[in-house]
Design an enzyme around this catalytic site. Structure first.
Site, PDB file in Angstrom:
ATOM      1  N   GLU A  30       0.825  -1.209   0.000  1.00  0.00           N
ATOM      2  CA  GLU A  30       0.000   0.000   0.000  1.00  0.00           C
ATOM      3  C   GLU A  30       0.858   1.256   0.000  1.00  0.00           C
ATOM      4  O   GLU A  30       0.579   2.213  -0.735  1.00  0.00           O
ATOM      5  CB  GLU A  30      -0.941   0.006   1.205  1.00  0.00           C
ATOM      6  CG  GLU A  30      -1.900   1.194   1.175  1.00  0.00           C
ATOM      7  CD  GLU A  30      -2.642   1.413   2.487  1.00  0.00           C
ATOM      8  OE1 GLU A  30      -3.832   1.719   2.435  1.00  0.00           O
ATOM      9  OE2 GLU A  30      -2.006   1.269   3.552  1.00  0.00           O
ATOM     10  N   TRP A  87      -8.290  -2.211   0.012  1.00  0.00           N
ATOM     11  CA  TRP A  87      -9.126  -1.206  -0.658  1.00  0.00           C
ATOM     12  C   TRP A  87     -10.215  -1.846  -1.512  1.00  0.00           C
ATOM     13  O   TRP A  87     -10.989  -1.131  -2.170  1.00  0.00           O
ATOM     14  CB  TRP A  87      -8.268  -0.286  -1.519  1.00  0.00           C
ATOM     15  CG  TRP A  87      -7.509   0.730  -0.719  1.00  0.00           C
ATOM     16  CD1 TRP A  87      -6.264   0.596  -0.167  1.00  0.00           C
ATOM     17  CD2 TRP A  87      -7.950   2.043  -0.360  1.00  0.00           C
ATOM     18  NE1 TRP A  87      -5.909   1.740   0.503  1.00  0.00           N
ATOM     19  CE2 TRP A  87      -6.925   2.642   0.405  1.00  0.00           C
ATOM     20  CE3 TRP A  87      -9.116   2.772  -0.615  1.00  0.00           C
ATOM     21  CZ2 TRP A  87      -7.024   3.936   0.914  1.00  0.00           C
ATOM     22  CZ3 TRP A  87      -9.222   4.061  -0.104  1.00  0.00           C
ATOM     23  CH2 TRP A  87      -8.182   4.630   0.655  1.00  0.00           C
ATOM     24  N   ARG A 126      -7.356  12.043  11.148  1.00  0.00           N
ATOM     25  CA  ARG A 126      -8.652  12.509  11.641  1.00  0.00           C
ATOM     26  C   ARG A 126      -9.496  11.367  12.190  1.00  0.00           C
ATOM     27  O   ARG A 126     -10.292  11.552  13.116  1.00  0.00           O
ATOM     28  CB  ARG A 126      -9.426  13.221  10.526  1.00  0.00           C
ATOM     29  CG  ARG A 126      -9.788  12.295   9.383  1.00  0.00           C
ATOM     30  CD  ARG A 126     -10.720  12.921   8.347  1.00  0.00           C
ATOM     31  NE  ARG A 126     -10.983  11.947   7.289  1.00  0.00           N
ATOM     32  CZ  ARG A 126     -11.951  11.048   7.336  1.00  0.00           C
ATOM     33  NH1 ARG A 126     -12.760  10.962   8.374  1.00  0.00           N
ATOM     34  NH2 ARG A 126     -12.115  10.195   6.326  1.00  0.00           N
TER      35      ARG A 126
END
Length: 368
Positions: free
Chosen positions: A62, A84, A262
């Protein structure tokens, strides 16, 4: 010394003790806390968790995908990285004309990605996510001067679309030319393109920081180098490390990296994030001839999905092993060309762990 596993399990315990119940876009539900930090000294070993086995090659694949600037899952699935797949399939399923045709199952979808280049080019694309922003940030600027234009006799701001900005190449250049800069940053949160992404960035940016090595650290690098330098017939000593006799070919600085995130899937995602940014730090450090120093994760919404709670409790019962070391294959590394120019030729197997011991993996479902 392995303080990493302890920090990680303490974080899991923090969520269980202090987390509040929150709903989320996946419909799974979470326990959530806000504003935590992970810190790791790279000299203590490579920060890959040992209280459960982590899929090393998947993580490396990745990261290389990001650094290639790729946003299509074809490279990932061809290299056995499936993290993914769910996001790509969810996007495909969401826009497929169900009233005309029956969509493929996820297994059929991934098989088509593997075997059908045309299908993969169309349906394997995830939008301008991490790799696109790292290597080809698109944006625009407003100006009232050299980019101003006259409309109906009045000056109006002119939108000047920029060529894509390769943030990784720019970062490496700045590290080599201005290592004390406070602007050594890469950002993936391109507000103008968030609506085009299958998933907005969870880890949305990182910053690096460098400092000069101490004399003791320079001496350590000299001893590791197996160089044999003499001054007027006398071997080089620690006291000479402040002088020009310290070889310029050896590292002069240490480099640290802090990433900002986040949204933190603490059980499945965070172990990958820690290892991925550690590997990125190692790659950048090698490229600019510095010593990897400290890795820091600044974490926002730190959560456990409801279907990960029992797995987290199982991990508490395990004792950590010693952290592994990292080995990088130098055969592909041509410092005259640079790592980014060679990134298309670098393979996951070029990065190997030494002495990685761990408890077995703990399976948990991935929420998309």
């Amino acid at each position: 010394m392995n303080n990493l596993d302890k920090q990680y399990t303490n974080l899991l315990q923090d969520i269980l003790n202090n987390g509040i119940i929150k709903q989320d876009r996946t419909g799974t539900g979470t326990l959530s806390i806000f504003g935590r930090q992970i810190r790791h000294k790279m000299s203590d070993g490579f920060p890959l968790l040992t209280t459960k086995k982590i899929a090393w090659k998947t993580m490396v694949t990745e990261l290389l995908w990001f650094l290639r600037g790729d946003t299509n899952i074809k490279f990932l699935v061809d290299n056995g990285c499936n993290i993914w797949n769910g996001d790509a399939y969810k996007y495909y399923e969401g826009i497929f004309p169900h009233n005309i045709l029956t969509p493929l199952s996820q297994e059929e979808f991934i098989n088509r990605i593997k075997t059908d280049e045309t299908f993969a080019k169309k349906w394997g694309e995830l939008g301008p996510i991490y790799g696109k922003q790292w290597r080809d940030w698109k944006g625009f600027r407003h100006g009232w001067h050299d980019v101003a234009k006259v409309i109906d006799g009045s000056i109006e701001p002119h939108i000047d679309w920029l060529n894509g900005i390769d943030q990784i190449t720019s970062l490496i250049y700045e590290l080599k030319t201005n290592p004390d800069s406070r602007r050594l940053m890469v950002n993936a949160w391109n507000v103008g393109e968030l609506d085009q992404m299958v998933l907005p960035p969870c880890h949305y940016g990182f910053q690096v920081y460098t400092r000069e090595l101490s004399n003791e650290q320079k001496w350590e690098q000299y001893l590791k180098s197996n160089l044999n330098i003499e001054i007027n017939g006398t071997p080089l000593e620690l006291k000479h490390m402040e002088t020009p006799f310290y070889p310029k070919s050896l590292p002069q600085r240490a480099i640290s990296l802090m990433w900002n995130q986040r949204s933190v899937d603490t059980f499945l995602g965070l172990p990958f994030n820690i290892a991925s940014y550690a590997l990125l730090l190692e790659i950048i450090a090698k490229e600019v001839n510095m010593i990897p120093d400290e890795l820091i994760g600044s974490l926002g919404d730190v959560h456990l999905y409801n279907n990960h709670i029992e797995q987290a409790k199982e991990q508490f019962t395990r004792e950590p092993f010693k952290l592994p070391k990292l080995s990088i294959n130098d055969e592909f590394w041509n410092p005259k060309i640079g790592i980014i120019e060679q990134i298309q030729h670098i393979k996951p197997d070029d990065f190997q762990l030494i002495d990685y011991q761990s408890d077995p993996a703990i399976k948990a479902p991935l929420s998309n």
